[in-house]
Design a protein around this motif. Structure first.
Motif: not given
Length: 528
Positions: A358, A422, A456, A459, A461, A472, A475
């Motif tokens: 990210k 991303y 994501l 999520t 990280t 992340p 996934v």
């Protein structure tokens, strides 16, 4: 776009008895065959060879140094200046040359699917197959639009006209020259049709930012819920493969504008690489090649006329041009809303960048300016190990303005529309090229899908200690250990050494950017 009057010389040229105005696809195909410019493939595509030049000639590309543009252009090795006198001299020679041809072919159309921001253009060709190329690549007008069409830029394409460098001020017999004041592009000495496409893209990269529209070298698609995604990436990173999604509709595959209203395709067609093409790998492209499509430097079986897409005898850069309507799953017209997600694609042959991470706004601007991917050993003469290559904004050969102008516009739009960005590495894992393995396409597809679905955004990280990227931890559909590159290497120290080597290349490359906000360099790049 502003209304512009066409010069008297061009008006006289277009009114000549040798001009075939706005010929149809069947008419052009007949002309190609009658003039022996090409042959037909089994599927009915025109197949032409471009001779000596099978790709762009960046050292032969110039912009006329003119009062209104002189202080705006980012002059240098990409945007080379040529004098107004040299342009005028060569322009008159090209016009006189074209007047003497037995036949000329003229296409009138547009660049830009958004009617508020489109550019009316006309392309004058001495080759019928190149006029067919222009017909398929740009936006074709309706009969009603054609009646009121007033070209604001004219391309004069004369492949058989050779310049004399000592007399004409060019670097070689080949020239691609843009005059923004005269609104004319001169192309000569090269049969490679991609120069026509990229000249218009370069022009749009100059004009659109003047209207607060970000011009972008990217593909774009939209989900059935209306969510829009952009895919940036250099050749070999998987841009075409990943943007062609059966669950999403294609907006366009190469050039887009991002206006205050959303995203629009600049083109009306696709110009896809053909080397290694198969129905299994690229079904949309394979099935789009039909009557009226244009194949460049693709070798055909002499009897069956079936293309051999694996044959690189003429060039690795084999190409096909076809209208976007040849793709089934498209948006019509090629317009959509503001992007929800941006994907930067890289094929890291060093094997150290995360498969997905990210990006903050600053990191997005940094990686946009960097435009990183790798050249592989064996792809070019003298390349014996992976080499880092950087192409500013993923399209440096086509940017007339300073790169920071485009990056600042991107950062502003990311803020305005809360876009998730991303960085996706489609390259190597478990070691560099020759040691590790290429990341499985199935894993990459799962990661991209999760990003597009918004899975994501919240999520958990972990921060990469060298590049500062947020990775992340989980996934769906991807083993956790694949997500962190260091865990895929057998030797942690070897990984760290290679990662620091690539980070140093990023830092060295970024030194070329002047007047970049301190936070972009400090917060966007590798951790010092």
């Amino acid at each position: 776009m502003n209304s512009v009057s066409v010069s008297s010389e061009i008006l006289e040229l277009l009114n000549g008895a040798n001009v075939m105005m706005q010929p149809s696809v069947p008419q052009l195909v007949e002309k190609v065959l009658n003039r022996k410019e090409g042959i037909l493939s089994e599927a009915g595509a025109v197949c032409a060879e471009t001779g000596k030049y099978t790709g762009r000639s960046p050292k032969d590309k110039f912009i006329v140094e003119e009062p209104s543009t002189k202080d705006k252009i980012d002059w240098g090795s990409v945007n080379r200046p040529i004098s107004k006198d040299a342009f005028d001299h060569l322009y008159n020679k090209v016009v006189d040359y074209l007047k003497q041809k037995d036949e000329l072919f003229v296409f009138k159309g547009y660049a830009g699917a958004d009617k508020k921001h489109r550019l009316p253009i006309q392309v004058v060709n001495e080759y019928a197959w190149q006029n067919l190329f222009a017909h398929q690549l740009f936006i074709r007008p309706t009969e009603e639009e054609l009646e009121s069409h007033q070209a604001e830029f004219t391309i004069l394409s004369a492949p058989d006209f050779k310049a004399d460098p000592e007399v004409d001020g060019t670097n070689s017999e080949t020239f691609i020259i843009v005059s923004f004041e005269r609104r004319i592009v001169l192309i000569g000495g090269t049969e490679y049709a991609g120069e026509i496409k990229k000249s218009i893209f370069s022009i749009m990269n100059y004009l659109l930012p003047e209207s607060d529209i970000l011009s972008m070298h990217c593909s774009a698609n939209v989900g059935f819920e209306g969510d829009v995604a952009l895919f940036f990436g250099l050749s070999g990173t998987g841009k075409t493969t990943l943007s062609a999604d059966p669950h999403r509709r294609l907006i366009g595959d190469d050039e887009h504008g991002w206006s205050p209203n959303g995203v629009f395709n600049i083109e009306g067609g696709c110009y896809a690489k053909c080397i290694g093409l198969s129905r299994e790998k690229e079904p949309q492209i394979y099935d789009a090649i039909r009557f009226g499509s244009v194949l460049e430097n693709v070798v055909l079986d002499p009897d069956s006329r079936i293309p051999n897409y694996d044959d690189n005898t003429l060039t690795e850069n084999t190409r096909v041009a076809y209208p976007i309507q040849n793709i089934d799953n498209i948006v019509t017209p090629s317009i959509a809303g503001h992007p929800n997600t941006i994907i930067f694609l890289t094929a890291d042959a060093f094997g150290v960048l995360p498969p997905i991470s990210k990006l903050t706004k600053e990191q997005a601007m940094y990686h946009f300016l960097s435009g990183y991917t790798s050249k592989l050993a064996g792809t070019e003469r003298g390349v014996t190990s992976p080499e880092a290559t950087f192409s500013t904004c993923f399209g440096s050969p086509f940017l007339p303005l300073p790169a920071t102008r485009y990056a600042e516009m991107l950062g502003k739009k990311i803020d305005e529309h809360n876009v998730q960005v991303y960085l996706v590495n489609t390259g190597w894992t478990g070691g560099e090229y020759g040691v590790g393995n290429r990341i499985k396409l199935a894993y990459t597809r799962s990661m991209v899908q999760s990003a597009l679905l918004g899975e994501l955004e919240s999520t958990e990280t972990i921060k990469d200690e060298i590049f500062g990227l947020e990775i992340p931890l989980h996934v769906p559909g991807v083993p956790d250990e694949v997500l962190q590159p260091v865990k895929t290497w057998e030797d942690d120290k070897a990984y760290e050494q290679k990662a620091k080597e690539l980070a140093a290349k990023f830092n060295e490359n970024f030194k070329k950017f002047n007047n970049v906000a301190v936070e972009i360099e400090k917060l966007g790049g590798p951790i010092s």
